[in-house]
Scaffold this active site. Sequence first.
Site, PDB file in Angstrom:
ATOM      1  N   THR A  18       0.955  -1.035  -0.243  1.00 29.16           N
ATOM      2  CA  THR A  18      -0.029   0.003  -0.352  1.00 29.16           C
ATOM      3  C   THR A  18       0.446   1.832  -0.508  1.00 29.16           C
ATOM      4  O   THR A  18       0.603   2.284  -0.718  1.00 29.16           O
ATOM      5  CB  THR A  18      -0.933  -0.055   1.693  1.00 29.16           C
ATOM      6  OG1 THR A  18      -1.648  -1.213   0.946  1.00 29.16           O
ATOM      7  CG2 THR A  18      -1.433   1.176   1.294  1.00 29.16           C
ATOM      8  N   SER A 113       6.324   4.230   8.480  1.00 27.37           N
ATOM      9  CA  SER A 113       4.590   4.973   9.099  1.00 27.37           C
ATOM     10  C   SER A 113       4.505   5.099  10.352  1.00 27.37           C
ATOM     11  O   SER A 113       5.745   5.335  11.094  1.00 27.37           O
ATOM     12  CB  SER A 113       3.469   4.853   7.786  1.00 27.37           C
ATOM     13  OG  SER A 113       2.902   5.694   8.923  1.00 27.37           O
ATOM     14  N   HIS A 114       3.985   4.465  11.140  1.00 20.54           N
ATOM     15  CA  HIS A 114       2.729   4.287  11.930  1.00 20.54           C
ATOM     16  C   HIS A 114       3.742   2.766  12.068  1.00 20.54           C
ATOM     17  O   HIS A 114       3.240   2.950  13.379  1.00 20.54           O
ATOM     18  CB  HIS A 114       1.559   4.355  11.839  1.00 20.54           C
ATOM     19  CG  HIS A 114       1.199   3.421  10.743  1.00 20.54           C
ATOM     20  ND1 HIS A 114       1.038   3.669   9.598  1.00 20.54           N
ATOM     21  CD2 HIS A 114       0.665   2.343  10.768  1.00 20.54           C
ATOM     22  CE1 HIS A 114       0.717   2.337   9.528  1.00 20.54           C
ATOM     23  NE2 HIS A 114      -0.152   1.607   9.903  1.00 20.54           N
ATOM     24  N   ASP A 277       1.982  10.699  13.267  1.00 22.47           N
ATOM     25  CA  ASP A 277       2.554   8.991  14.024  1.00 22.47           C
ATOM     26  C   ASP A 277       3.894   9.552  13.456  1.00 22.47           C
ATOM     27  O   ASP A 277       5.005  10.044  12.939  1.00 22.47           O
ATOM     28  CB  ASP A 277       1.698   8.051  11.995  1.00 22.47           C
ATOM     29  CG  ASP A 277       2.286   8.587  11.007  1.00 22.47           C
ATOM     30  OD1 ASP A 277       2.530   9.894  10.716  1.00 22.47           O
ATOM     31  OD2 ASP A 277       2.207   7.702  10.252  1.00 22.47           O
ATOM     32  N   ASP A 279       6.249   9.424  10.227  1.00 24.56           N
ATOM     33  CA  ASP A 279       6.383  10.204   9.379  1.00 24.56           C
ATOM     34  C   ASP A 279       5.451  11.187   9.414  1.00 24.56           C
ATOM     35  O   ASP A 279       6.068  12.008   8.280  1.00 24.56           O
ATOM     36  CB  ASP A 279       6.444   9.135   7.711  1.00 24.56           C
ATOM     37  CG  ASP A 279       5.271   8.638   7.454  1.00 24.56           C
ATOM     38  OD1 ASP A 279       4.591   8.022   8.401  1.00 24.56           O
ATOM     39  OD2 ASP A 279       5.161   8.467   6.359  1.00 24.56           O
ATOM     40  N   ASP A 281       2.533  11.500   8.002  1.00 31.08           N
ATOM     41  CA  ASP A 281       1.701  12.459   7.596  1.00 31.08           C
ATOM     42  C   ASP A 281      -0.317  11.976   7.455  1.00 31.08           C
ATOM     43  O   ASP A 281      -1.136  12.106   7.393  1.00 31.08           O
ATOM     44  CB  ASP A 281       1.624  10.897   6.545  1.00 31.08           C
ATOM     45  CG  ASP A 281       2.105   9.947   6.185  1.00 31.08           C
ATOM     46  OD1 ASP A 281       2.099   9.758   7.364  1.00 31.08           O
ATOM     47  OD2 ASP A 281       2.505   9.143   5.110  1.00 31.08           O
ATOM     48  N   ARG A 282      -0.232  10.893   9.220  1.00 30.41           N
ATOM     49  CA  ARG A 282      -1.038  10.620   9.548  1.00 30.41           C
ATOM     50  C   ARG A 282      -1.108  12.101  11.372  1.00 30.41           C
ATOM     51  O   ARG A 282      -0.541  12.442  11.359  1.00 30.41           O
ATOM     52  CB  ARG A 282      -1.500   9.395  10.565  1.00 30.41           C
ATOM     53  CG  ARG A 282      -1.229   7.922   9.088  1.00 30.41           C
ATOM     54  CD  ARG A 282      -1.649   6.895  10.281  1.00 30.41           C
ATOM     55  NE  ARG A 282      -1.315   5.690   8.801  1.00 30.41           N
ATOM     56  CZ  ARG A 282      -1.630   5.006   9.571  1.00 30.41           C
ATOM     57  NH1 ARG A 282      -2.631   4.732  10.337  1.00 30.41           N
ATOM     58  NH2 ARG A 282      -1.683   3.961   8.208  1.00 30.41           N
ATOM     59  N   SER A 365      -7.812   6.101   7.923  1.00 29.39           N
ATOM     60  CA  SER A 365      -6.804   5.646   8.910  1.00 29.39           C
ATOM     61  C   SER A 365      -6.450   7.233   9.712  1.00 29.39           C
ATOM     62  O   SER A 365      -5.393   6.767   9.108  1.00 29.39           O
ATOM     63  CB  SER A 365      -5.958   4.560   7.368  1.00 29.39           C
ATOM     64  OG  SER A 365      -5.793   4.921   6.388  1.00 29.39           O
ATOM     65  N   LYS A 376      -0.667  12.495   2.389  1.00 25.67           N
ATOM     66  CA  LYS A 376      -1.147  13.173   3.695  1.00 25.67           C
ATOM     67  C   LYS A 376      -0.043  14.069   4.429  1.00 25.67           C
ATOM     68  O   LYS A 376       0.385  13.907   4.237  1.00 25.67           O
ATOM     69  CB  LYS A 376      -2.365  12.051   4.476  1.00 25.67           C
ATOM     70  CG  LYS A 376      -1.535  10.591   4.994  1.00 25.67           C
ATOM     71  CD  LYS A 376      -2.453  10.030   4.788  1.00 25.67           C
ATOM     72  CE  LYS A 376      -1.633   8.155   5.403  1.00 25.67           C
ATOM     73  NZ  LYS A 376      -1.583   7.172   4.711  1.00 25.67           N
TER      74      LYS A 376
HETATM   75  C1  G1P Z   1      -2.900   1.501   5.771  1.00 26.82           C
HETATM   76  C2  G1P Z   1      -4.110   2.472   5.733  1.00 26.82           C
HETATM   77  C3  G1P Z   1      -4.137   3.061   4.510  1.00 26.82           C
HETATM   78  C4  G1P Z   1      -3.478   3.775   4.299  1.00 26.82           C
HETATM   79  C5  G1P Z   1      -1.986   2.820   4.479  1.00 26.82           C
HETATM   80  C6  G1P Z   1      -0.419   4.043   4.349  1.00 26.82           C
HETATM   81  O1  G1P Z   1      -2.705   0.509   4.614  1.00 26.82           O
HETATM   82  O2  G1P Z   1      -5.203   0.984   6.073  1.00 26.82           O
HETATM   83  O3  G1P Z   1      -5.817   4.235   4.776  1.00 26.82           O
HETATM   84  O4  G1P Z   1      -3.366   4.502   3.380  1.00 26.82           O
HETATM   85  O5  G1P Z   1      -1.993   1.747   5.601  1.00 26.82           O
HETATM   86  O6  G1P Z   1      -0.331   4.959   5.442  1.00 26.82           O
HETATM   87  P1  G1P Z   1      -3.470  -0.991   4.382  1.00 26.82           P
HETATM   88  O7  G1P Z   1      -2.426  -1.791   6.008  1.00 26.82           O
HETATM   89  O8  G1P Z   1      -5.097  -1.387   5.454  1.00 26.82           O
HETATM   90  O9  G1P Z   1      -3.488  -1.659   3.538  1.00 26.82           O
HETATM   91 ZN    ZN Z   2       2.709   7.438   8.322  1.00 24.27          ZN
END
Ligand code: G1P
Ligand code: ZN
Length: 543
Positions: A18, A113-114, A277, A279, A281-282, A365, A376
């Site tokens: 993703t 990311s998170h 988060d 990085d 973006d959240r 998310s 984001k």
């Molecule tokens: C998750 C979130 C999605 C977001 C992505 C990256 O992906 O659900 O909305 O864009 O992290 O931050 P997922 O693990 O569901 O594929």
């Molecule tokens: Zn992130």
Amino acid sequence: MTPHRVDTKPIDGQKPGTSGLRKKTSVFMSPHYLENFVQAIFEGTGGASGKTYVLGGDGRYFNDRAAQVILRMAAANGAAKVIVGKNALLSTPAASNLIRINKTDGGIILSASHNPGGPDEDFGVKFNAANGGPAPEGMTEKIFEATKSLTSYQILDAQDVDLSTTGEVMLGAMQIQVVDPVADYARMMEKIFDFNAIRALFKSGFRMRFDAMHAVTGPYARAIIEDELGAPAGSVVNAVPSPDFGKGHPDPNPIWAKELMDALHAEDGPDFGAASDGDGDRNMIVGHKAYVTPSDSLAVLAANAKLVPAYAGGLAGVARSMPTSKALDRVAESLGIDCYETPTGWKFFGNLLDAGRATLCGEESAGTGSDHVREKDGLWAVLFWLNILAARKQSVSEIMAEHWAAYGRNYYSRHDYEAVDSDAANALVAGLRDRLGDLPGQSVAGLKVDAADEFAYDDPVDGSRSAGQGIRVMLEGGGRVVFRLSGTGTQGATLRVYLERVETDPARLQDDPQEALAPIIAAAEALAGIKEHTGRDAPDVIT
Ligand code: G1P
Ligand code: ZN
């Protein structure tokens, strides 16, 4: 300093998910792993020769080492210039901005990311394209293809570059510009929002707590919220980025940001709380005793956009990922603008933003953003809320109550089942897929199914089609369940179950979301047999 070619072999499983390639840190640190993927990025995007890139990351363990390797590889591959954040730090939205304002050919962002960081946790590498946004699917496919046929990569024999001071240095024939990670980003925020109104808000005694979760937004939030906007020192907490995020989980939600939730729910708690988060973006938004779901937050931003100088002229359109609640759709309808529904992942918003079809977009998310960058943007969302609070002079709970009274309330929750056996998770989804045709008209846990499908997206800008983007079941009365498997996990499969129900009865707008959603939760279990497939009695994370 001689470039040399190192023999290598393709490594399985280097398929970006993703959001880039995310693996255990130890995997990224294993021989040739990072190097192979970086070489594939260059080769999958037409080579690095003569190109300019942005480079930075969220400061997690291995960030500094990986940045040095990438610089040496960029130089050996003939790149002309790399703009790097000081100490190899850049938040994801700040990297997107640097790509755009410097018109570079793209950027490499080091982040998972998170996800937690550390030698036993996660690391990630993502490539952003020249528009500043995550590489679209066609590009990640080419990168993945390149990983499958690599026989060598190129790297320069050189010492580490000093990234601790801003300025310019050469690495072989390649120029490196080390920049302050915050400065350009802060300038952009100042142009978007009414900083004077927010300054006046803080002057009036308004109290906020921003939790940077020991991650990359600490320096950004300190500089903007405390230094520029005048929030009292100490308003930003956990502000020093650490390689293992203080051993925490830098995911801004009520579970992982519990400390912040507790502070905001205390009698004498601050007026406003927010977190971001790993990085940056959240975002998470919480008022005094009032948690705002990301889907609701997105709808509130859209409904109040005219209060923000940059959006005062109106929104071209809005977009949300499919599993995100339809609260945004109701606002779009009343504004008379288009609302696009895209697959999960920020990369699907890029074309809509580039084409000027959408101004604001967001995901359930905890991601919201606009056309100011192509990612984001956590701090942007926080400043947006501050701008609204300053203009409306109301509390977060008052704003939410008025919003629901005007548009109805989309009760919403996501239930995650983590590290599920992959075969079991695939069987659950396959079972649903097989029954899609039979479901309409059937009753599940007392609710009639109106429609059921597997979401596929036809991009209205470039005509590309993305299939297999989640199972949707629409229930009578505006209820909905979505099932999808995460594309960002690093262990087994994560099943995400998204639950939603619309309420317009003025007497039922302040219920507990899990209680309000109980019939939908029962329908989800009846539809998918979650317990039977996963062996789990309850989700691991409820947001
Ligand atoms: C998750 C979130 C999605 C977001 C992505 C990256 O992906 O659900 O909305 O864009 O992290 O931050 P997922 O693990 O569901 O594929
Ligand atoms: Zn992130």
